[in-house]
Write a protein that holds these residues in place. Sequence first.
Motif, PDB file in Angstrom:
ATOM      1  N   PHE A  31      86.603 -62.172  98.049  1.00  0.00           N
ATOM      2  CA  PHE A  31      86.842 -62.603  99.429  1.00  0.00           C
ATOM      3  C   PHE A  31      86.194 -63.564  99.116  1.00  0.00           C
ATOM      4  O   PHE A  31      84.431 -63.758  99.032  1.00  0.00           O
ATOM      5  N   ARG A  32      85.670 -65.057  99.770  1.00  0.00           N
ATOM      6  CA  ARG A  32      84.501 -65.714 100.137  1.00  0.00           C
ATOM      7  C   ARG A  32      85.094 -66.456 101.841  1.00  0.00           C
ATOM      8  O   ARG A  32      85.921 -66.403 101.737  1.00  0.00           O
ATOM      9  N   ALA A  33      83.392 -66.756 101.399  1.00  0.00           N
ATOM     10  CA  ALA A  33      83.260 -67.364 103.324  1.00  0.00           C
ATOM     11  C   ALA A  33      82.041 -67.942 103.591  1.00  0.00           C
ATOM     12  O   ALA A  33      81.940 -67.968 103.084  1.00  0.00           O
ATOM     13  N   GLN A  34      82.162 -69.298 104.167  1.00  0.00           N
ATOM     14  CA  GLN A  34      80.955 -69.888 104.876  1.00  0.00           C
ATOM     15  C   GLN A  34      80.489 -69.415 105.629  1.00  0.00           C
ATOM     16  O   GLN A  34      82.017 -69.373 106.729  1.00  0.00           O
ATOM     17  N   PHE A  35      79.576 -69.794 106.234  1.00  0.00           N
ATOM     18  CA  PHE A  35      78.847 -68.907 107.641  1.00  0.00           C
ATOM     19  C   PHE A  35      78.342 -70.508 108.280  1.00  0.00           C
ATOM     20  O   PHE A  35      77.632 -71.326 107.788  1.00  0.00           O
ATOM     21  N   ILE A  36      78.089 -71.037 109.513  1.00  0.00           N
ATOM     22  CA  ILE A  36      77.665 -71.563 110.398  1.00  0.00           C
ATOM     23  C   ILE A  36      77.169 -71.722 111.535  1.00  0.00           C
ATOM     24  O   ILE A  36      77.750 -70.738 111.843  1.00  0.00           O
ATOM     25  N   ASP A  37      75.832 -71.377 111.739  1.00  0.00           N
ATOM     26  CA  ASP A  37      75.141 -70.671 113.267  1.00  0.00           C
ATOM     27  C   ASP A  37      75.778 -69.395 112.746  1.00  0.00           C
ATOM     28  O   ASP A  37      76.005 -68.832 114.760  1.00  0.00           O
ATOM     29  N   GLY A  38      76.221 -68.293 112.116  1.00  0.00           N
ATOM     30  CA  GLY A  38      76.202 -67.049 112.556  1.00  0.00           C
ATOM     31  C   GLY A  38      78.055 -67.090 112.797  1.00  0.00           C
ATOM     32  O   GLY A  38      78.680 -66.079 113.067  1.00  0.00           O
TER      33      GLY A  38
END
Length: 682
Positions: free
Chosen positions: A130-137
């Motif tokens: 599984f892949r996920a992208q994060f910005i500011d938590g």
Amino acid sequence: MMASQTSLPGTIRKLDEVVVNRIAAGEVIQRPANALKEMIENCLDAKATNIQVTVKQGGLKLLQIQDNGTGIRKEDMSIVCERFTTSKLQSFDDLNSIATYGFRGEALASISHVAHVTITTRTADSKCAFRAQFIDGKLKEAVKPCAGNIGTQITVEDLFYNINTRRKALKSPSEEHAKVSEVVSRYAVHNSRVGFTLKKYGESSADVRTPPNSSAVHNIRTIYGPSIAKELVEIEHEDSRLCFKVHGFVTNANYSTKKCTMLLFINHRLVDSTALRKSLDTVYQAYLPKNSHPFMYLSLEIAPQNVDVNVHPTKHEVHFLHEDAIIESVQTAVEAKLLGSNSSRTFYTQALLPGVSFTEDDKASSSGSGDKTYAHHMVRTDSKEQKLDTFLRAPTTQGAGSSNQVSTTNREGRADRNEDNSAIEVFIDKEQTTSSKEDTEPKTQQKQRQIKLSSVLSLQQTVKDDAHKGLTEMFRNHKFVGCVNEEFSLIQHQTMLFLVNTTTVSKELFYQILLFDFGNFGNLRLSEPAPIYELAMLALDLEESGWIEADGPKEDLATYIVDFLSSKREMLEDYFSMEIDQNGNLCTVPMLLENFVPDMDGLPMYILRLATEVDWDVEKICFESFARETSNFYCVKKSLFVPTTESVDKYKWCTEHVLYPALRTSILPPSSLANDSRSVNS
């Protein structure tokens, strides 16, 4: 009225959550090396056995880490980058017995507030990754399934993109890369059961590479060099009263350097202790020269309840009970070990070389004196004298120490072959050759092709400028005495006897031949064209190739090597007489010296390194690195096989009648040989 307004207190406001998180992130993540340290510790907590790190521009543009650990559950992906989310701590009391690296749950959160973070992960019981992208938590978008191996890959891009002052305050990318390399190196030494790899983005060679299930000493040798590893002494000490034990390796009195290198781990956490460093440096002052320091690797294990790990944002420092007593105990243990290992000392001397100027007054006084000249002051041989076996045929025309069966075709077309044709045969195909005959033998005048490439001329001039006058005079007028073994030979110059490392000087000889005879080589034709694909596969099967599963299938790499070298076919044949046919077969290699054929056992690794280690983008660097790799293939090396009487006769004849005559006429020894007593020693 104005005075009363200016004296009013300012209004206290609650900071925005984004501002708070970025301030906290700036404390935890001070530079790329801090971010990498946090992520390596997460990998180790996940029980990874292989960790690969890829960086670009020192980690500022890209910082990627991949492990084969337990992975992250899909259900936890939504909060994995939020502050104070962790799987290692539940209550404050757990800090008293914390046994993992991470515990605050701030690392990934802090990174996500100052960079773009992408996490790809898969657990052992999951059918896909599984892949996920994060910005500011926070998640940028929903978690998506994808293909992936078991473990976790974290990609950090554009670090400090939103904090310009921090980004500008950092040093150059090369210095940041050095700090990243230092972090990986230290954890690789301490966690020798785990394999570590550090690469720059887009490069095939690794800056740091250690195998899994290794040892601390082996990794120290790989990373910091054999000069340190051979002088290490083991430290093993335990103190039940202070509830701690220490294990590690420190250098003895034979090794010293200008800068102290100390790898300190407390409860397996990389930290620094100025007090401990100074106390141990004081011990070494009695053994080392002034302003010299040792190399030290120490791992302290202290009862967890006696250690406070939560005293520094980056966990770079820790406090522990009885600090002074523990430091004194470690100091005593190191001093006792040094006293026990001080039974012998090694002193290094510089090789005594010829070339000392002799004044006219000295000549006059020596020639005019009536003192008797003793035999040990006389030159007993003349470098221009020839031995009878010089005029005899060689045992076979072959490379020194080569285990391959070789045949040569002379100019009249007659072939001299060995009876055993099981190995690679090589034919001298082209009349245009590089002669290594002595000055007294007649030479056939060949029309030389004039090379006017500025890159080649610059490399030639560099060799000329770096030539050592004393060594040049010695090799020009030496007298060959005999072979000690395949690696070393004895020569005489004037009244002195020298031990010469044939491997080192022949490597330099072939490098210079490649530069000064550029584009004018003869051909050594293989009896049957050798498939480059099969040579590449043979090389990738060797341990020295450094291949790991993460590099991709060997078959794909071998196919890439065939395609890549085939694309350079015209240049290789024009400049270096290496012919590659349309089917990807190697047909010829350059003939650098007449009557010399390299050891064909090294051909697979040579082909692999041409594709991976030569910088083909910049002309000058390309020619230099190509010449270095080729000279490494051609130089005389110790055979991998048990020598037979026939092979010994072959390498001795070739060394005496091919290599050393070529050294007399063709080499300009660099200054580095004069400073290396392992290459030339009297």
